[in-house]
Design an enzyme around this catalytic site. Sequence first.
Site, PDB file in Angstrom:
ATOM      1  CD  GLU A 246      -2.777  -1.459   0.304  1.00 48.46           C
ATOM      2  OE1 GLU A 246      -3.288  -0.249  -0.264  1.00 48.46           O
ATOM      3  OE2 GLU A 246      -2.901  -2.585  -0.217  1.00 48.46           O
ATOM      4  CB  CYS A 280      -2.102   7.101   1.570  1.00 50.61           C
ATOM      5  SG  CYS A 280      -3.406   6.275   2.143  1.00 50.61           S
TER       6      CYS A 280
HETATM    7  P1  NAD Z   1       8.721   4.550   4.185  1.00 49.41           P
HETATM    8  O1  NAD Z   1       8.531   3.906   3.043  1.00 49.41           O
HETATM    9  O2  NAD Z   1       9.980   5.439   4.572  1.00 49.41           O
HETATM   10  O3  NAD Z   1       8.580   3.627   5.624  1.00 49.41           O
HETATM   11  C1  NAD Z   1       7.395   2.851   5.818  1.00 49.41           C
HETATM   12  C2  NAD Z   1       8.059   1.674   6.743  1.00 49.41           C
HETATM   13  O4  NAD Z   1       8.933   0.819   5.898  1.00 49.41           O
HETATM   14  C3  NAD Z   1       8.627   2.147   8.039  1.00 49.41           C
HETATM   15  O5  NAD Z   1       8.178   1.231   9.104  1.00 49.41           O
HETATM   16  C4  NAD Z   1      10.306   2.034   7.726  1.00 49.41           C
HETATM   17  O6  NAD Z   1      11.288   1.819   8.907  1.00 49.41           O
HETATM   18  C5  NAD Z   1      10.245   0.761   6.889  1.00 49.41           C
HETATM   19  N1  NAD Z   1      11.244   0.535   5.913  1.00 49.41           N
HETATM   20  C6  NAD Z   1      12.121   1.341   5.481  1.00 49.41           C
HETATM   21  N2  NAD Z   1      13.046   0.717   4.490  1.00 49.41           N
HETATM   22  C7  NAD Z   1      12.873  -0.447   4.608  1.00 49.41           C
HETATM   23  C8  NAD Z   1      13.265  -1.532   3.820  1.00 49.41           C
HETATM   24  N3  NAD Z   1      14.475  -1.541   3.169  1.00 49.41           N
HETATM   25  N4  NAD Z   1      12.878  -2.886   4.196  1.00 49.41           N
HETATM   26  C9  NAD Z   1      11.691  -2.961   4.880  1.00 49.41           C
HETATM   27  N5  NAD Z   1      11.045  -1.927   5.505  1.00 49.41           N
HETATM   28  C10 NAD Z   1      11.829  -0.667   5.434  1.00 49.41           C
HETATM   29  O7  NAD Z   1       7.372   5.301   4.341  1.00 49.41           O
HETATM   30  P2  NAD Z   1       6.879   6.527   5.432  1.00 49.41           P
HETATM   31  O8  NAD Z   1       7.675   7.864   5.289  1.00 49.41           O
HETATM   32  O9  NAD Z   1       7.018   5.692   6.817  1.00 49.41           O
HETATM   33  O10 NAD Z   1       5.412   6.549   5.249  1.00 49.41           O
HETATM   34  C11 NAD Z   1       4.815   7.545   4.246  1.00 49.41           C
HETATM   35  C12 NAD Z   1       4.566   6.918   3.056  1.00 49.41           C
HETATM   36  O11 NAD Z   1       3.348   6.039   3.202  1.00 49.41           O
HETATM   37  C13 NAD Z   1       3.988   7.841   2.035  1.00 49.41           C
HETATM   38  O12 NAD Z   1       4.365   7.465   0.659  1.00 49.41           O
HETATM   39  C14 NAD Z   1       2.198   7.379   2.190  1.00 49.41           C
HETATM   40  O13 NAD Z   1       1.480   7.777   0.805  1.00 49.41           O
HETATM   41  C15 NAD Z   1       2.481   6.026   2.268  1.00 49.41           C
HETATM   42  N6  NAD Z   1       1.140   5.496   3.064  1.00 49.41           N
HETATM   43  C16 NAD Z   1       0.357   4.468   2.202  1.00 49.41           C
HETATM   44  C17 NAD Z   1      -0.935   4.283   2.505  1.00 49.41           C
HETATM   45  C18 NAD Z   1      -1.750   3.477   1.842  1.00 49.41           C
HETATM   46  O14 NAD Z   1      -2.504   2.939   2.217  1.00 49.41           O
HETATM   47  N7  NAD Z   1      -1.487   3.503   0.313  1.00 49.41           N
HETATM   48  C19 NAD Z   1      -1.372   4.655   3.848  1.00 49.41           C
HETATM   49  C20 NAD Z   1      -0.421   5.505   4.541  1.00 49.41           C
HETATM   50  C21 NAD Z   1       0.765   6.027   4.092  1.00 49.41           C
END
Ligand code: NAD
Length: 510
Positions: A246, A280
Amino acid sequence: MALFAEIPSEGDARRYDIKSPVTLESIGQFQSATADEVRAAVERGRKAQRQWATRSFDERAQVLWSIVDGMVERQDEIVDLVVKETGKALNEAISMEVLAPCMQISHYAKHGKNYLATKTRRPSGVMRFAKKVTLHYQPLGVVGLITPWNGPVALAANPLAQALMAGNAVVHKPSEVTPFSAVLLQEICEKAGLPKDLYQVVQGDGETGAALLDAGVDKISFTGSVATGRKVGEACGRNLIPCTLELGGKDAMIVCADADLERAADGAVRGSFFNTGHYCCGTERVYVPESIYEPFVDKVVEMAKPLTQAASGASDVGAVFWDKQMDIIEDHMKDAREKGAQVLVGGERNRSLSGYYFPPTVVTDVDHTMDLMRRETFGPIVAIQKVRNEDEALELANDSDYGLSGNVWTQDLEKGARIGAKMVTGSVSVNDIAVTYGVAEAPFGGVKESGVGQVNGEVGIRGYCHVHPVIVDTTKKAQGGYPYTEESAEGLRKMVRTVFGNKVLRRLFV
Ligand code: NAD
């Protein structure tokens, strides 16, 4: 100042300090789980899951109802903690982090049994005379849950409830910026009688998230950015495990010439400012035909100007949850200004407050050369582009690498649905901001770079299962067939001709 910073620690363990975006003061520290610790958590989860899978749906549902009781009892504690961690507006902390999870968990407690009930039926075609097929929804095992910072409780509780109801254990890696609310959720689950190790939290940054991908889990439920989503998808491909991704969005709002202006302007303001724009499916682009452009912009400005921003109490627009996001918002605004955008409300960081605050902002004269209209901004900004007509609005709405959700505003509901169906997105709302995630019956997920797979409701909860068909032969004799002869081959040819060469029979047989 970084809100999330590594601090010295003894030994190999990495330790972090977290500051609140509201006060810029420390709210706590945590230690990252190592790859070995993550793997051990998955093993413990696997043991606990074997027992849990033998529990009936009613027993599992009972635990979910008790989790809801715990959330209601401790709602003030949840809200205080989430506001400290994120700085989100008080009303949004209650509606998004308590009310929404209560609705989600209750939904699966009540309907999960029905979604996952074993179903037996006769297959179609000639098979119907000889077979019965039973579909069993078997749990996958241990689910790895990786979540972002914009909805620390909501985005964890919803997949957690589905995975547990389906009979799985969950190992959760929350965002490094909002680690503490996951611990509180875990505490609530334990007090509600969820057996030990069925829901475990492993803290850490991307490195810990990456360790979870390779720790032997049976599925990954990931919510986060496109860049991380790609890495997660690659690892799941390598490990041959399913995942839902997502990811980010750049949702468009199409305002038709016949829209109720008051309602549409209210939708633009709510859709863009909700959760400080860290949503999001937040509205990031608004397309308005020239015939109603000026009155629409005036209304949006009129509604945006009086909105309040304060470090405590019931203000309208909360803090920017993470300094990293503030940089992106400011970069996109700078780029837009340099390329000719006009700022009608807000536009500069709110320095009257000591925390990280960006005011509710209204921008016009934007176009698709600007980052503000092409890349995810995730900030409290209504960006309005004038278009000739609804056709041009639709064309621009679809001119995006993202495709999460979108919304159309018109008094002609059929036209709204028609335009909505042409938007290349995971879902669409007509005369409302994106509400898909809150409607369990509506599968939620993005297209293009916004994601892979769908979550929620029947589709979502079944995604935490292997659908195991058991096919029983109901005849009483051996099928035979050997030895193959020219006669038996001719018999098969004849059957193909008789059944599928006949336009009526072939319809009856499938
Ligand atoms: P991010 O991708 O930086 O981090 C998300 C999670 O992934 C965190 O827990 C992070 O520690 C972890 N992570 C980071 N690198 C990783 C790796 N290499 N392997 C596995 N896990 C890893 O995102 P963010 O900044 O925390 O969140 C914001 C983003 O989330 C925005 O783009 C937003 O649109 C999206 N979002 C999407 C939805 C949806 O349902 N489509 C909902 C909420 C947020």
